[in-house]
Design an enzyme around this catalytic site. Structure first.
Site, mmCIF file in Angstrom:
data_model
loop_
_atom_site.group_PDB
_atom_site.id
_atom_site.type_symbol
_atom_site.label_atom_id
_atom_site.label_comp_id
_atom_site.label_asym_id
_atom_site.label_seq_id
_atom_site.Cartn_x
_atom_site.Cartn_y
_atom_site.Cartn_z
ATOM 1 N N HIS A 1 -5.663 -9.203 -58.387
ATOM 2 C CA HIS A 1 -6.606 -8.688 -57.379
ATOM 3 C C HIS A 1 -5.828 -8.054 -56.223
ATOM 4 O O HIS A 1 -6.133 -6.938 -55.798
ATOM 5 C CB HIS A 1 -7.496 -9.844 -56.882
ATOM 6 C CG HIS A 1 -8.387 -9.505 -55.727
ATOM 7 N ND1 HIS A 1 -9.762 -9.545 -55.804
ATOM 8 C CD2 HIS A 1 -8.105 -9.112 -54.452
ATOM 9 C CE1 HIS A 1 -10.278 -9.187 -54.631
ATOM 10 N NE2 HIS A 1 -9.294 -8.922 -53.786
ATOM 11 N N GLU A 2 -4.807 -8.777 -55.751
ATOM 12 C CA GLU A 2 -4.021 -8.268 -54.616
ATOM 13 C C GLU A 2 -3.216 -7.028 -55.008
ATOM 14 O O GLU A 2 -3.089 -6.092 -54.221
ATOM 15 C CB GLU A 2 -3.079 -9.349 -54.075
ATOM 16 C CG GLU A 2 -3.758 -10.602 -53.534
ATOM 17 C CD GLU A 2 -4.858 -10.315 -52.536
ATOM 18 O OE1 GLU A 2 -4.774 -9.319 -51.790
ATOM 19 O OE2 GLU A 2 -5.829 -11.094 -52.515
ATOM 20 N N CYS B 1 -13.521 -10.813 -51.534
ATOM 21 C CA CYS B 1 -12.401 -10.100 -50.913
ATOM 22 C C CYS B 1 -12.652 -10.026 -49.415
ATOM 23 O O CYS B 1 -13.781 -9.762 -48.997
ATOM 24 C CB CYS B 1 -12.312 -8.687 -51.506
ATOM 25 S SG CYS B 1 -11.005 -7.685 -50.785
ATOM 26 N N LEU B 2 -11.615 -10.255 -48.627
ATOM 27 C CA LEU B 2 -11.779 -10.201 -47.173
ATOM 28 C C LEU B 2 -12.193 -8.803 -46.706
ATOM 29 O O LEU B 2 -12.777 -8.670 -45.641
ATOM 30 C CB LEU B 2 -10.475 -10.627 -46.476
ATOM 31 C CG LEU B 2 -10.099 -12.104 -46.641
ATOM 32 C CD1 LEU B 2 -8.742 -12.387 -46.018
ATOM 33 C CD2 LEU B 2 -11.170 -13.011 -46.050
ATOM 34 N N GLN C 1 -4.782 -4.037 -46.258
ATOM 35 C CA GLN C 1 -6.012 -4.591 -45.669
ATOM 36 C C GLN C 1 -5.902 -4.749 -44.152
ATOM 37 O O GLN C 1 -6.925 -4.912 -43.478
ATOM 38 C CB GLN C 1 -6.360 -5.939 -46.308
ATOM 39 C CG GLN C 1 -6.773 -5.816 -47.776
ATOM 40 C CD GLN C 1 -7.094 -7.168 -48.367
ATOM 41 O OE1 GLN C 1 -6.207 -7.865 -48.838
ATOM 42 N NE2 GLN C 1 -8.356 -7.556 -48.325
ATOM 43 N N HIS D 1 -5.084 -3.882 -54.713
ATOM 44 C CA HIS D 1 -5.158 -3.332 -53.352
ATOM 45 C C HIS D 1 -4.034 -2.327 -53.112
ATOM 46 O O HIS D 1 -4.225 -1.338 -52.406
ATOM 47 C CB HIS D 1 -5.038 -4.451 -52.311
ATOM 48 C CG HIS D 1 -6.325 -5.181 -52.039
ATOM 49 N ND1 HIS D 1 -7.444 -4.557 -51.543
ATOM 50 C CD2 HIS D 1 -6.667 -6.487 -52.188
ATOM 51 C CE1 HIS D 1 -8.420 -5.445 -51.387
ATOM 52 N NE2 HIS D 1 -7.978 -6.632 -51.785
ATOM 53 N N GLY E 1 -5.691 -14.696 -50.153
ATOM 54 C CA GLY E 1 -4.763 -13.619 -50.450
ATOM 55 C C GLY E 1 -5.032 -12.425 -49.551
ATOM 56 O O GLY E 1 -6.173 -12.214 -49.132
HETATM 57 NI NI NI Z 1 -9.098 -8.412 -51.736
#
Ligand code: NI
Length: 174
Positions: A136-137, A94-95, A51, A140, A46
């Site tokens: 989660h997304e 998370c990235l 991000q 962000h 995701g």
């Molecule tokens: Ni994330």
């Protein structure tokens, strides 16, 4: 399509609140294509536009339910209509928080309304891992990271570690 740089914590940009998209046009589709390619390359399941430094309410996901087959999902201006009172726990990463994982509790089910890749209004009743991933997304988009749910001590340890890693990487590059 092009790969974009993924911002990592600590980075003030990740704390920005993203704005609603007015129109799903060619430029936005190009952004979604780039985000998907960047997510697959990372690899991740995701990615939110913020991000890659774009403060728009756009998410791409592929939770890979069918093995070996791509199943990309696009969420523009996602809104939670309802969420369950029952929670589930997943170990999240998370990235933008590389190499760090923690168990996070979130509602097990959620009903989401959003625009798809073509700007059509869609709804999805998500549960389990899909529900966790969407939430989660969506965090962000509000400038929230999963580490914000941890104790102050745990969170500061993670941020310290990431800051050190960043400095180490910079030293090699310079
Ligand atoms: Ni994330």
């Amino acid at each position: 399509m092009a790969l974009r740089e993924i911002l990592t914590e600590p980075n003030i940009k990740l704390r920005e609140k993203s704005s609603a998209v007015d129109k799903v046009d060619k430029d936005l589709q190009k952004l979604m294509d780039d985000m998907l390619e960047t997510m697959y390359a990372a690899p991740g399941i995701g990615l939110a536009a913020i991000q890659v430094g774009v403060p728009k309410r756009v998410i791409v996901m592929d939770i890979g339910q069918k093995e070996g087959q791509k199943n990309p999902m696009y969420f523009v201006n996602p809104q939670i209509i309802t969420k369950s009172k029952i929670n589930s726990i997943y170990e999240e990463g998370c990235l933008s928080v590389p190499g760090q994982f923690a168990e996070i509790e979130r509602p097990d089910k959620c009903h989401i309304r959003f625009l798809d890749y073509y700007g059509q209004t869609k709804e999805i009743k998500a549960e389990g891992m899909l529900a966790t991933c969407i939430q989660h997304e969506m965090d962000h988009l509000e400038g929230i990271l999963f580490i914000d749910y941890l104790s102050k001590l745990k969170k500061s340890m993670i941020v310290k570690k990431l800051s050190k890693q960043k400095r180490a990487i910079e030293r090699i590059v310079v």
